[in-house]
Design an enzyme around this catalytic site. Structure first.
Site, PDB file in Angstrom:
ATOM      1  CG  ASN A  11      -1.750   1.231   1.355  1.00 22.92           C
ATOM      2  OD1 ASN A  11      -1.790   2.057   0.453  1.00 22.92           O
ATOM      3  ND2 ASN A  11      -2.443   1.372   2.480  1.00 22.92           N
ATOM      4  CE  LYS A  13      -0.223   3.044   4.863  1.00 25.99           C
ATOM      5  NZ  LYS A  13      -0.262   3.106   6.311  1.00 25.99           N
ATOM      6  CG  HIS A  96      -6.033   1.812   5.144  1.00 26.55           C
ATOM      7  ND1 HIS A  96      -5.566   2.714   6.064  1.00 26.55           N
ATOM      8  CD2 HIS A  96      -5.031   0.921   4.929  1.00 26.55           C
ATOM      9  CE1 HIS A  96      -4.313   2.382   6.394  1.00 26.55           C
ATOM     10  NE2 HIS A  96      -3.973   1.304   5.716  1.00 26.55           N
ATOM     11  CD  GLU A  98      -3.067   5.318   6.812  1.00 28.05           C
ATOM     12  OE1 GLU A  98      -3.042   5.387   5.570  1.00 28.05           O
ATOM     13  OE2 GLU A  98      -2.168   4.772   7.492  1.00 28.05           O
ATOM     14  CD  GLU A 167      -3.565  -2.477   7.178  1.00 28.73           C
ATOM     15  OE1 GLU A 167      -2.501  -2.749   6.621  1.00 28.73           O
ATOM     16  OE2 GLU A 167      -4.137  -1.384   7.039  1.00 28.73           O
ATOM     17  N   GLY A 173       2.482   2.146  10.740  1.00 27.67           N
ATOM     18  CA  GLY A 173       3.435   3.246  10.610  1.00 27.67           C
ATOM     19  C   GLY A 173       4.154   3.585  11.904  1.00 27.67           C
ATOM     20  CB  SER A 211       5.134  -2.029  11.848  1.00 30.38           C
ATOM     21  OG  SER A 211       4.769  -0.685  12.112  1.00 30.38           O
TER      22      SER A 211
HETATM   23  P1  13P Z   1       2.921   0.235   7.597  1.00 30.49           P
HETATM   24  O1  13P Z   1       3.414  -1.053   7.018  1.00 30.49           O
HETATM   25  O2  13P Z   1       3.661   1.442   7.118  1.00 30.49           O
HETATM   26  O3  13P Z   1       2.805   0.156   9.095  1.00 30.49           O
HETATM   27  O4  13P Z   1       1.428   0.438   7.038  1.00 30.49           O
HETATM   28  C1  13P Z   1       0.524  -0.593   7.147  1.00 30.49           C
HETATM   29  C2  13P Z   1      -0.685  -0.244   6.371  1.00 30.49           C
HETATM   30  O5  13P Z   1      -1.457   0.619   6.760  1.00 30.49           O
HETATM   31  C3  13P Z   1      -0.904  -0.942   5.106  1.00 30.49           C
HETATM   32  O6  13P Z   1      -2.179  -0.685   4.610  1.00 30.49           O
END
Ligand code: 13P
Length: 249
Positions: A11, A13, A96, A98, A167, A173, A211
């Site tokens: 992803n 982002k 997601h 976010e 997740e 992150g 992560s």
């Molecule tokens: P990270 O791997 O940067 O923690 O992000 C995970 C994520 O949100 C994947 O959709």
């Protein structure tokens, strides 16, 4: 149990530019070979055409990061499932954290987006996960089950057509990964919920995200109910992403 092909989805982002995308994809394609698992990259919408063209024939599937819950019409800024389909999109992230957090996406909206994707022939990757506060309050199971329940009854579609990603919000992150045992425990809960809803639940791939990196991927992916990874930061570096893919195969 865990005999299905694993899926590793990156992803990106809100990262990437034309030149950086090209360099990353070329580096991935040069090394990926005939990997035994499925690989996808979820890219920002403006780059779908670029990535579709660069990834053609490489075995890397194109994914989108969001889809509108509406079919078409006066929804400025939204992108429909049919539009994604025009660019060869195979998977789309739905719900997601976010999106839930910064765009107030509700469980109902997530369910509607999931249906739109399925109706267009795109596999939704439905994301669920608890916040740190919810985990500390002992609500992890309740939260993920509520989020998954919202998408389980899909009009005209079978839940076995989706991919589910667990997740934990506190692991995204932050560099703080769920331990393999913590992740497996939640995956087992999700698997049981899916099994109660569908006789085909064994086919559903449950990804872990939060992560995941080159160092911890193998242990996470060895868990019986972890069928792949949804990788954020580590998907932006070809060598890291390739190591995660290798750990899955
Ligand atoms: P990270 O791997 O940067 O923690 O992000 C995970 C994520 O949100 C994947 O959709």
């Amino acid at each position: 149990m865990n005999s299905k092909k694993k899926l590793i989805a990156g992803n990106w982002k809100m990262n990437g530019r034309l030149a950086a995308n090209e360099a990353l994809l070329k580096a991935l394609i040069a090394e990926i070979g005939n990997t035994a698992c499925d690989v996808a990259v979820a890219v920002p919408a403006p780059y779908l055409a670029q990535v579709q063209s660069l990834a053609a024939g490489s075995g890397i599937a194109v994914a989108a990061q969001d889809v509108s819950q509406h079919e078409a019409g006066a929804y400025t800024g939204e992108i429909s499932a049919a539009m994604l389909k025009d660019f060869g999109v195979c998977y789309v992230l739905v719900g997601h954290s976010e999106r839930r957090q910064y765009h107030s996406e509700t469980d109902v909206a997530v369910a509607e987006k999931t249906q739109r994707a399925l109706a267009a022939g795109i596999t939704p990757i439905v994301c669920v996960g608890e916040t740190l506060q919810e985990r500390e309050a002992g609500q992890t199971e309740t939260v993920v089950k509520r989020q998954l329940a919202a998408v389980i009854h899909l009009n005209g579609h079978c839940i076995s057509e989706v991919v589910v990603a667990y997740e934990p919000v506190w692991a995204i992150g932050t560099g703080r990964t769920a331990s393999p045992e913590q992740a497996q425990a939640v995956h087992a809960v999700l698997r049981a919920q899916l099994s109660a809803a569908s006789e085909h639940a064994d086919r559903i791939r449950l990804l872990y995200g939060g992560s995941m990196n080159a160092g911890n991927a193998a242990q996470l992916l060895a868990q019986p109910d972890i069928d792949g990874g949804l990788v954020g930061g580590a998907s932006l570096k070809a060598s890291d992403f390739l190591q995660i893919i290798a750990a899955a195969c």
